[in-house]
Design a protein around this motif. Structure first.
Motif, mmCIF file in Angstrom:
data_model
loop_
_atom_site.group_PDB
_atom_site.id
_atom_site.type_symbol
_atom_site.label_atom_id
_atom_site.label_comp_id
_atom_site.label_asym_id
_atom_site.label_seq_id
_atom_site.Cartn_x
_atom_site.Cartn_y
_atom_site.Cartn_z
ATOM 1 N N UNK A 933 16.112 -19.434 53.061
ATOM 2 C CA UNK A 933 17.185 -18.690 52.418
ATOM 3 C C UNK A 933 16.710 -18.024 51.125
ATOM 4 N N UNK A 934 15.747 -18.646 50.468
ATOM 5 C CA UNK A 934 15.176 -18.013 49.289
ATOM 6 C C UNK A 934 14.503 -16.698 49.641
ATOM 7 N N UNK A 935 13.769 -16.704 50.775
ATOM 8 C CA UNK A 935 13.159 -15.447 51.233
ATOM 9 C C UNK A 935 14.237 -14.403 51.576
ATOM 10 N N UNK A 936 15.335 -14.854 52.101
ATOM 11 C CA UNK A 936 16.414 -13.927 52.458
ATOM 12 C C UNK A 936 17.036 -13.307 51.200
ATOM 13 N N UNK A 937 17.056 -14.062 50.112
ATOM 14 C CA UNK A 937 17.524 -13.483 48.847
ATOM 15 C C UNK A 937 16.577 -12.383 48.400
ATOM 16 N N UNK A 938 15.255 -12.659 48.473
ATOM 17 C CA UNK A 938 14.268 -11.662 48.064
ATOM 18 C C UNK A 938 14.333 -10.414 48.932
ATOM 19 N N UNK A 939 14.652 -10.605 50.223
ATOM 20 C CA UNK A 939 14.716 -9.464 51.138
ATOM 21 C C UNK A 939 16.034 -8.699 51.021
ATOM 22 N N UNK A 940 16.938 -9.163 50.142
ATOM 23 C CA UNK A 940 18.209 -8.468 49.962
ATOM 24 C C UNK A 940 19.211 -8.724 51.057
ATOM 25 N N UNK A 947 23.785 -17.790 45.920
ATOM 26 C CA UNK A 947 22.791 -18.770 46.348
ATOM 27 C C UNK A 947 22.399 -19.666 45.180
ATOM 28 N N UNK A 948 22.300 -19.084 43.989
ATOM 29 C CA UNK A 948 22.003 -19.898 42.805
ATOM 30 C C UNK A 948 23.128 -20.900 42.542
ATOM 31 N N UNK A 949 24.389 -20.447 42.696
ATOM 32 C CA UNK A 949 25.521 -21.359 42.551
ATOM 33 C C UNK A 949 25.489 -22.436 43.627
ATOM 34 N N UNK A 974 15.371 -27.975 43.283
ATOM 35 C CA UNK A 974 16.090 -26.702 43.404
ATOM 36 C C UNK A 974 15.519 -25.612 42.511
ATOM 37 N N UNK A 975 14.778 -26.018 41.444
ATOM 38 C CA UNK A 975 14.212 -25.004 40.554
ATOM 39 C C UNK A 975 13.201 -24.126 41.272
ATOM 40 N N UNK A 976 12.576 -24.692 42.315
ATOM 41 C CA UNK A 976 11.586 -23.908 43.059
ATOM 42 C C UNK A 976 12.235 -22.874 43.972
ATOM 43 N N UNK A 977 13.550 -23.065 44.226
ATOM 44 C CA UNK A 977 14.235 -22.153 45.151
ATOM 45 C C UNK A 977 15.208 -21.206 44.444
ATOM 46 N N UNK A 978 15.512 -21.491 43.175
ATOM 47 C CA UNK A 978 16.504 -20.663 42.479
ATOM 48 C C UNK A 978 15.975 -19.235 42.290
ATOM 49 N N UNK A 979 16.761 -18.260 42.634
ATOM 50 C CA UNK A 979 16.301 -16.861 42.495
ATOM 51 C C UNK A 979 15.930 -16.504 41.073
ATOM 52 N N UNK A 980 16.693 -16.993 40.089
ATOM 53 C CA UNK A 980 16.397 -16.651 38.699
ATOM 54 C C UNK A 980 15.112 -17.310 38.251
ATOM 55 N N UNK A 981 14.910 -18.565 38.638
ATOM 56 C CA UNK A 981 13.676 -19.256 38.266
ATOM 57 C C UNK A 981 12.477 -18.564 38.874
ATOM 58 N N UNK A 982 12.630 -18.101 40.115
ATOM 59 C CA UNK A 982 11.518 -17.414 40.776
ATOM 60 C C UNK A 982 11.208 -16.111 40.070
ATOM 61 N N UNK A 983 12.299 -15.437 39.658
ATOM 62 C CA UNK A 983 12.084 -14.158 38.972
ATOM 63 C C UNK A 983 11.374 -14.366 37.638
ATOM 64 N N UNK A 984 11.768 -15.454 36.914
ATOM 65 C CA UNK A 984 11.133 -15.746 35.623
ATOM 66 C C UNK A 984 9.683 -16.083 35.816
ATOM 67 N N UNK A 985 9.381 -16.821 36.857
ATOM 68 C CA UNK A 985 7.995 -17.180 37.123
ATOM 69 C C UNK A 985 7.176 -15.951 37.444
#
Length: 985
Positions: A933-940, A947-949, A974-985
């Motif tokens: 699902x994290x990949x699905x967020x990245x793919x729009x 998803x973060x909620x 969950x930090x490894x899957x959060x869209x915002x955390x991924x973006x910050x990384x």
């Protein structure tokens, strides 16, 4: 402060004393004036008017005839009466011309001679008259002459004279030579008379207008003098005497021939074209109309009454014309030397009422004076009445606006007004109480709270301290306790309708509220203590509750410890209908909601039971969606801090989630469950296997035929074995392609084409023993003759199932679907299916599976949802849309989707990934599902904020505890899957 009864009087007394005096005074005065003056005014007005008109008509005739009579007498003494030639006669014309200049009513002057000669002098005062004679422009007079010399033809001449009687020219007018004065009426009458004569009115030969001739035979000569007078001045006199708008006046003869009328067109009429020459003739009185009633009727009545006799009688009558009275008079007008004329006058009586109207005006002035006197008296009385009435009017206006905030405090010396104020106060309080109770009932949605609210409000009205509500059982035989007033015993028993105590049974039988003393066991039914001390004033108000169809649905019993106002019982009885309807409505709503929920679950269960591959999907997605929605509702910060759910919102989410896949009822099972490329209702690989079996039998048959014919057994066997090995290898390849496990590269597709090039022989018809639809598809091409060689693999016309027209969606379809629809509904071609690049589904079958969301939206949009559920189709139909707009069926972007629709998309995907009841796959672990699902967020594809909620709220963890197997629940950071955390990384 109350005013003593001795100082108070009724409103009727106050108003009657004042207004009776005014009405009697004014009425008496007006009646006396009208009665004494009305008849006099009408009579005098009509008599004066008619007499004045008659006198003026006679005077007008006198003024008309006087110049003519004088002219005849003077001319008779002139030399012209003895002149024998035209020149002699012209020399005597200047004195005669003076008469024409001084008297405009004289039309012409002429002299006729016994030998037939004739001379006439006529003025030409205007261009019209000059043109009529074809005279020169300066012509003032025209002389018309006829000369009859012995032995010669008559000679007619026109001589044109100037203003000073100078001769301007002359014309021979031989057509005028036919005029013979000796045969004219004026000449003949003058010859027979001794003195002047007057002809009857006639139309002049030359000028074509109406007039008369005054003629005189000159004694001692052969000449007869004539003077023509026009009656236009008499018409002008009548016009002046037409004093009212609709008055009619006419002068006529004994034969009813018209002599004068204000409208000259009615005096001279043109004859019909059939008449000789179309010459004008004298008008008839029948042309004059009084609003449709003709004056001839009046004239004939005058003749019959002897008006034309020597008695000089005048006929006066009163006619009714169209229901309106008219005054009519016919009077004789005696003319010297002529038969009498008659003057007819008709005037609407209403127009004669001018003086009467003046009288009415005077009466109005008198009335005004009386009213001026009465005003102070009236205002004094009105002041006493108006103040409390105005106050009550203001209170009535408040009641009209449903403003019941202030009590009514109005005191008046008038008994009725004081009583009215008290009644309005009671009415205002009752309406306010009634509305308050209705508002309370309408606002309460919880059924149990509604029952207690009804008890509390009704008890407050009658002053009850104890009370209970009973509802009827399903079999309509028992009253079961449903609510009890606070402080009363909480355990009440059911009571059979047939065994109800007397007061309760009577209230039900009479179908109205009933108050009766109550104690002992009866008291316990009302929620009271049966051991309470006796109180003679204790009574129960029993209110039976009937629904709109008249069926008993319950009963309310209220106990009060003192005698109450009977009107309160009637008020409670009036409220009982609304109370019963409220209870029934809540019960119906609760029943309908329960039925609807059961229906929804039945559809979801049917969908899950339809295919073993869906399992409990329709039951788990609603739970996960609601969990995520509640998490958004509870969020105090972030993008969902403003999202707050009402009970209606929760109901809509619940229904939409349960029905999000209801369109799957239209998806065929064999498409959803398709395991191989050739599978439909069965796997068609078996048909292909039989074709290979036939070819293998053909190889054996060819071998034995060759042996039987003496062929080389070893060579034949080698050929046979090679053929069988190739068929086995080819079928194994086809079977492998059918499984769909490997990607179909171009070389594999090419090998399929090579295998399809082989043929086998069919000897039986394939168009018998089959269904109608398949037969129709086969009949699209002619049936070949048997036996026939057919390809081992083929795409045949009957493999194409066409799409129905109503399955097609136009770009402007009402649902807004944006779908790439395949041309056909299904393509079951063998090569087409075996050549599928990946998986087992054709484009048509994949569209059919995706079509379930289309059918979901269509099905739900056709349901008559109430207002708060109108957006259910939108919520349920958006869970396959994607944030980047690449989803289906509407290709909505994230900005176009509601938050709930985006929540349902996450719930649908997460449930599908983790479901452990799919026979074709193993449920993924938490970490695997969250990673995908994290990949699905990245793919729009799904909403990153939601998803973060989903992660931070712990919804995934709660869901896993309830619905996932223990072995699927692994450790998750969950930090490894959060869209915002991924973006910050």
């Amino acid at each position: 402060m109350k005013i003593s009864s001795r100082g108070r009087h009724t409103l009727q007394f106050h108003l009657s004393v004042v207004f009776l005096i005014l009405v009697l005074s004014v009425g008496t005065l007006i009646g006396w004036l009208a009665y004494s003056r009305m008849n006099t005014v009408i009579t005098e007005a009509s008599a004066n008017l008619f007499n004045l008109t008659s006198t003026e008509a006679v005077a007008g005739l006198g003024r008309l005839y006087a110049p003519a009579e004088l002219a005849v007498e003077v001319i008779a003494r002139q030399e012209i009466v003895r002149a024998e030639t035209l020149e002699e006669r012209l020399a005597n014309l200047p004195p005669i011309a003076g008469f024409l200049e001084q008297a405009p009513s004289l039309s012409s002057i002429y002299v006729g001679y016994d030998d037939g000669d004739f001379i006439m002098l006529a003025p030409t005062p205007d261009e019209v008259s000059r043109r009529s004679f074809s005279a020169p422009d300066e012509t003032a007079f025209v002389v018309q002459s006829v000369e009859r010399d012995v032995g010669m033809e008559p000679r007619g001449r026109f001589v044109f004279l100037g203003p000073d009687m100078e001769r301007l020219g002359e014309d021979e007018r031989q057509s005028f030579a036919a005029y013979d004065p000796r045969i004219r009426p004026w000449f003949e009458r003058a010859q027979a008379a001794n003195g002047q004569v007057k002809t009857s009115p006639y139309v002049f030969f030359t000028k074509r207008n109406l007039g008369q001739t005054v003629a005189l035979k000159v004694p001692g000569t052969s000449a007869t003098v004539g003077v023509d007078i026009t009656l236009n001045t008499l018409a002008e006199t009548l016009r002046r005497q037409r004093v009212t708008e609709h008055a009619e006046l006419a002068v006529f003869g004994r034969d009813l021939g018209m002599i004068a009328h204000p409208d000259e067109t009615k005096v001279v009429e043109m004859r019909p074209p059939s008449a000789t020459g179309g010459a004008p003739e004298l008008g008839r009185l029948s042309a004059v109309q009084l609003y449709g009633t003709s004056l001839p009727d009046v004239a004939k009545a005058a003749v019959e009454a002897g008006v034309t006799s020597a008695d000089d009688k005048t006929l006066t009558d009163r006619l009714s014309i169209h229901g309106e009275p008219w005054r009519v008079q016919v009077s004789p007008l005696k003319i010297r030397g002529s038969t009498p004329y008659y003057l007819a006058i008709a005037v609407p009586e209403a127009e004669l009422m001018f003086h009467a109207r003046e009288l009415l005006h005077q009466g109005a002035i008198v009335i005004g004076a009386v009213l001026l006197i009465a005003i102070p008296i009236t205002m004094t009385a009105a002041r006493l009445v108006s103040k409390p009435v105005r106050a009550l009017s203001a209170e009535a206006e408040k009641i009209r606006r449903f403003d019941f905030s202030d009590p009514i405090e109005v005191n008046s010396a008038i008994i009725e007004i004081d009583d009215l104020a008290s009644s309005m106060h009671g009415m205002k309080s009752a309406i306010q109480r009634f509305l308050d109770i209705n508002d309370t009932i309408s606002a309460e949605k919880d059924f149990d709270r509604l029952l207690h609210t009804l008890l509390r409000e009704m008890g407050g009205i009658v002053g009850a301290e104890r009370g209970a509500i009973y509802l009827i059982s399903d079999d309509l035989t028992y009253l079961q306790p449903a609510a009890v007033m606070d402080g009363a015993p909480q355990s009440l028993s059911a009571h059979a309708l047939e065994a109800l105590p007397g007061p309760f049974r009577k209230a039900c039988e009479d179908r109205r509220a009933y108050a009766a003393p109550v104690s002992g066991e009866d008291l316990s039914i009302c929620g009271g203590d049966p051991s309470a001390a006796e109180n003679p004033d204790r009574n129960a108000v029993i209110v039976p509750l009937f629904n709109r169809t008249g069926i008993l649905i319950g009963m309310m019993a209220l106990v009060r410890e003192e005698l109450g106002d009977g009107s309160l019982v009637r008020f409670v009885d009036a409220l009982s209908g609304a109370t019963a309807v409220a209870l029934e409505t809540r019960q119906l709503i609760a029943s309908q909601k329960a039925l609807f929920q059961a229906f929804i679950r039945m559809i979801a269960d049917a969908i899950d039971a339809k295919s073993p591959y869906t399992g409990g999907h329709c039951a788990r997605v609603p739970e996960l969606t609601k969990m995520l929605a509640e998490a958004a509702h509870d969020a105090d910060t972030g993008p969902f801090a403003d999202l707050k759910l009402s009970e209606d919102d929760r109901e809509a989410i619940h229904i939409a989630a349960w029905l999000h896949d209801c369109g799957k009822v239209t998806t065929p099972e064999y498409v959803v469950d398709k395991a191989t490329k050739l599978e439909t209702l069965y796997d068609r690989i078996h048909e292909i296997r039989m074709r290979f079996e036939v070819l293998k039998r053909d190889a054996w048959i060819a071998y034995w035929e060759g042996v039987a014919n003496g062929g080389d057994r070893e060579a034949l066997a080698e050929k046979r074995d090679t053929e069988l090995e190739g068929l086995d290898a080819d079928f194994a390849f086809v079977a492998e392609c059918n499984e769909g496990g490997e990607f179909m590269s171009p070389d594999r597709v090419e090998r399929l084409q090579d295998i399809a090039g082989r043929t086998w022989t069919r000897t039986l018809s394939d168009r018998i023993g089959i269904g109608r639809e398949e037969l129709n598809r086969k009949n699209e091409v002619p049936e070949p003759g048997l036996p026939v060689d057919e390809p081992l693999l083929a795409d045949r016309p009957e493999h194409i199932l066409k799409r129905r027209p109503d399955d097609l969606f136009t770009p402007d379809n009402p649902w807004g679907f944006k779908l790439d629809q395949p041309e056909h509904l299904y393509n079951r071609g063998e090569l087409y299916n075996l050549s599928i690049a990946r998986g087992t589904l054709t484009d048509e079958e994949r569209y059919k599976i995706n079509d379930h969301i289309v059918q979901t939206i269509i099905m739900l949009s056709r349901l008559p949802f109430p207002q708060h559920l109108r957006h259910v189709p939108e919520l349920a139909g958006g869970h396959h849309e994607k944030m980047d707009g690449s989803g289906y069926p509407k290709r909505l972007t994230g900005a176009q989707m509601t938050p709930v629709a985006r929540m349902m998309a996450i719930a649908d995907i997460f449930e599908a990934l983790t479901a452990a009841d799919r026979p074709y796959k193993k449920g993924k672990t938490l970490s695997e599902a969250l990673k995908i699902m994290g990949f699905m967020v990245k793919d729009g594809h799904i909403d990153g904020d939601l998803y973060d909620l989903f992660l931070t709220s712990g919804v995934w963890r709660d869901y896993a505890a309830r619905f996932m197997k223990p072995e699927q629940v692994d450790d998750v950071d969950i930090d490894t899957f959060r869209p915002k955390a991924s973006a910050a990384a």
